[in-house]
Write a protein that holds these residues in place. Sequence first.
Motif, short mmCIF file in Angstrom:
data_model
loop_
_atom_site.label_atom_id
_atom_site.label_comp_id
_atom_site.label_asym_id
_atom_site.label_seq_id
_atom_site.Cartn_x
_atom_site.Cartn_y
_atom_site.Cartn_z
N THR A 1 3.44 3.12 -1.58
CA THR A 1 4.69 2.77 -0.90
C THR A 1 5.21 1.45 -1.46
O THR A 1 4.61 0.39 -1.28
CB THR A 1 4.49 2.64 0.62
N ARG A 2 6.35 1.52 -2.17
CA ARG A 2 6.95 0.34 -2.78
C ARG A 2 8.00 -0.27 -1.86
O ARG A 2 8.68 0.43 -1.12
CB ARG A 2 7.62 0.72 -4.11
N GLY A 3 8.16 -1.61 -1.96
CA GLY A 3 9.21 -2.28 -1.22
C GLY A 3 8.84 -3.70 -0.84
O GLY A 3 7.66 -4.02 -0.65
N ALA A 4 9.84 -4.58 -0.73
CA ALA A 4 9.67 -5.97 -0.30
C ALA A 4 8.65 -6.71 -1.17
O ALA A 4 7.89 -7.54 -0.68
CB ALA A 4 9.26 -6.03 1.17
N GLY A 5 8.65 -6.39 -2.47
CA GLY A 5 7.76 -7.08 -3.40
C GLY A 5 6.31 -6.67 -3.28
O GLY A 5 5.43 -7.36 -3.80
N LYS A 6 6.04 -5.56 -2.63
CA LYS A 6 4.67 -5.10 -2.41
C LYS A 6 4.54 -3.62 -2.77
O LYS A 6 5.51 -2.88 -2.82
CB LYS A 6 4.25 -5.29 -0.94
N CYS A 7 3.30 -3.23 -3.00
CA CYS A 7 2.97 -1.81 -3.08
C CYS A 7 1.76 -1.58 -2.19
O CYS A 7 0.68 -2.12 -2.44
CB CYS A 7 2.67 -1.38 -4.50
N VAL A 8 1.96 -0.81 -1.14
CA VAL A 8 0.88 -0.47 -0.23
C VAL A 8 0.24 0.83 -0.73
O VAL A 8 0.92 1.84 -0.88
CB VAL A 8 1.37 -0.29 1.21
N VAL A 9 -1.06 0.78 -0.99
CA VAL A 9 -1.79 1.95 -1.45
C VAL A 9 -2.70 2.43 -0.32
O VAL A 9 -3.57 1.68 0.14
CB VAL A 9 -2.64 1.63 -2.69
N ASN A 10 -2.46 3.64 0.13
CA ASN A 10 -3.34 4.26 1.12
C ASN A 10 -4.11 5.39 0.45
O ASN A 10 -3.52 6.24 -0.22
CB ASN A 10 -2.53 4.82 2.30
N VAL A 11 -5.42 5.40 0.64
CA VAL A 11 -6.27 6.45 0.10
C VAL A 11 -6.81 7.28 1.26
O VAL A 11 -7.42 6.74 2.19
CB VAL A 11 -7.44 5.87 -0.71
N TYR A 12 -6.54 8.57 1.21
CA TYR A 12 -7.01 9.50 2.23
C TYR A 12 -8.10 10.37 1.63
O TYR A 12 -7.93 10.91 0.53
CB TYR A 12 -5.87 10.38 2.74
N VAL A 13 -9.21 10.51 2.33
CA VAL A 13 -10.29 11.40 1.91
C VAL A 13 -10.38 12.53 2.92
O VAL A 13 -10.57 12.28 4.11
CB VAL A 13 -11.63 10.65 1.80
N ASN A 14 -10.21 13.74 2.43
CA ASN A 14 -10.14 14.90 3.32
C ASN A 14 -9.12 14.69 4.43
O ASN A 14 -9.37 14.99 5.60
CB ASN A 14 -11.52 15.25 3.88
N PHE A 15 -7.97 14.10 4.03
CA PHE A 15 -6.78 13.94 4.87
C PHE A 15 -6.95 12.91 5.99
O PHE A 15 -6.13 12.84 6.90
CB PHE A 15 -6.33 15.29 5.44
N ALA A 16 -8.00 12.09 5.92
CA ALA A 16 -8.19 10.99 6.86
C ALA A 16 -8.14 9.68 6.08
O ALA A 16 -8.70 9.58 4.98
CB ALA A 16 -9.53 11.12 7.58
N LEU A 17 -7.46 8.67 6.63
CA LEU A 17 -7.33 7.39 5.95
C LEU A 17 -8.71 6.77 5.71
O LEU A 17 -9.48 6.57 6.64
CB LEU A 17 -6.46 6.44 6.77
N ALA A 18 -9.01 6.49 4.44
CA ALA A 18 -10.33 5.96 4.08
C ALA A 18 -10.26 4.53 3.56
O ALA A 18 -11.24 3.79 3.65
CB ALA A 18 -10.98 6.85 3.02
N ALA A 19 -9.11 4.12 3.02
CA ALA A 19 -8.98 2.77 2.48
C ALA A 19 -7.50 2.45 2.32
O ALA A 19 -6.68 3.34 2.09
CB ALA A 19 -9.69 2.64 1.14
N THR A 20 -7.18 1.17 2.44
CA THR A 20 -5.80 0.74 2.23
C THR A 20 -5.80 -0.64 1.59
O THR A 20 -6.72 -1.45 1.80
CB THR A 20 -5.01 0.71 3.56
N SER A 21 -4.80 -0.89 0.76
CA SER A 21 -4.70 -2.17 0.09
C SER A 21 -3.24 -2.45 -0.23
O SER A 21 -2.46 -1.52 -0.46
CB SER A 21 -5.53 -2.16 -1.21
N THR A 22 -2.87 -3.72 -0.22
CA THR A 22 -1.51 -4.13 -0.54
C THR A 22 -1.54 -5.03 -1.77
O THR A 22 -2.23 -6.04 -1.78
CB THR A 22 -0.86 -4.86 0.64
N LEU A 23 -0.81 -4.63 -2.79
CA LEU A 23 -0.72 -5.41 -4.01
C LEU A 23 0.68 -5.96 -4.19
O LEU A 23 1.66 -5.32 -3.79
CB LEU A 23 -1.10 -4.56 -5.23
N THR A 24 0.77 -7.13 -4.78
CA THR A 24 2.07 -7.75 -5.03
C THR A 24 2.67 -7.17 -6.31
O THR A 24 2.09 -7.31 -7.39
CB THR A 24 1.93 -9.27 -5.16
N VAL A 25 3.79 -6.50 -6.17
CA VAL A 25 4.50 -5.92 -7.31
C VAL A 25 5.99 -6.04 -7.04
O VAL A 25 6.50 -5.47 -6.07
CB VAL A 25 4.14 -4.43 -7.54
N ALA A 26 6.69 -6.78 -7.87
CA ALA A 26 8.13 -6.95 -7.68
C ALA A 26 8.82 -5.58 -7.68
O ALA A 26 8.40 -4.66 -8.38
CB ALA A 26 8.71 -7.84 -8.77
#
Length: 260
Positions: free
Chosen positions: A166-191
């Motif tokens: 998910t891009r926006g506001a200078g960030k990229c939020v990465v959500n990783v789902y394993v077997n359709f359940a949220l397993a990890a999330t991270s936010t990276l700075t990307v213009a």
Amino acid sequence: GIVPVDIAEAYLNGALQSYSIDDSSVKADFGFTDGTTANAVADSGITMALNSAATSSVVEGREGGEDKAIQINSKSMYYDVNGFNPGVNSFTVSMWLKMDFTTALDADGSGIVLFATTDPASASGVTASIRQNTIRMRMNGTTNFMTVKNTDRYTDKWTNFTFSFTRGAGKCVVNVYVNFALAATSTLTVADDVSLSNPEKDSFMGIGRGVEVSGSEGGDYENGVFEHYENNTHTVDDIVIIDKALNATEVLGLMNYYKA
């Protein structure tokens, strides 16, 4: 009160079936059903082919019987997807994976690549690599490690991994789902104006391996090949590329998409 099992199952199945995704956002669906890399989404313009320097291994797919899947290995078996350009947009990549996590890297290294627009050492693009209990996300030159707990329990079992960007506001939020359940999330700075595409090979995504860019020779590269690629073969099936980020409800809808 106590609810009979059959009634509870009917209720839960009905609730799950109410979730859906907009099929028009699905731009590629590589099911390998007949052993080919045909895209099931008509007129999308996105294609997949075995890299000209790689070998092919087609094996039984997750549905068994005549269904097929491909094996990937960043050193020998990898594929090129052409026509998909993440650019500055949000997107989702979903795939079914079958591998032995007990023999996967558990410390250093980033060579078990699931998908990438560039190589794992590049200062541009995006690379998603996997190893025991960890997703290594390399984005625009920044590396972030995301913990996925107890991956050994998925060893040699068909397991869905879905990556939503998910891009926006200078960030990229990465959500990783394993077997359709949220397993990890991270936010990276990307213009917002920074592209995650390969700067020299637009509309490209590698499956199992990325693409080197100019100026990266030497160092982590030997004869143009990223030296930390792991010689680890695993099986991949039903790769879906979506031109938007999926929220949790839509990920459940993706589960229904796979069942359709």
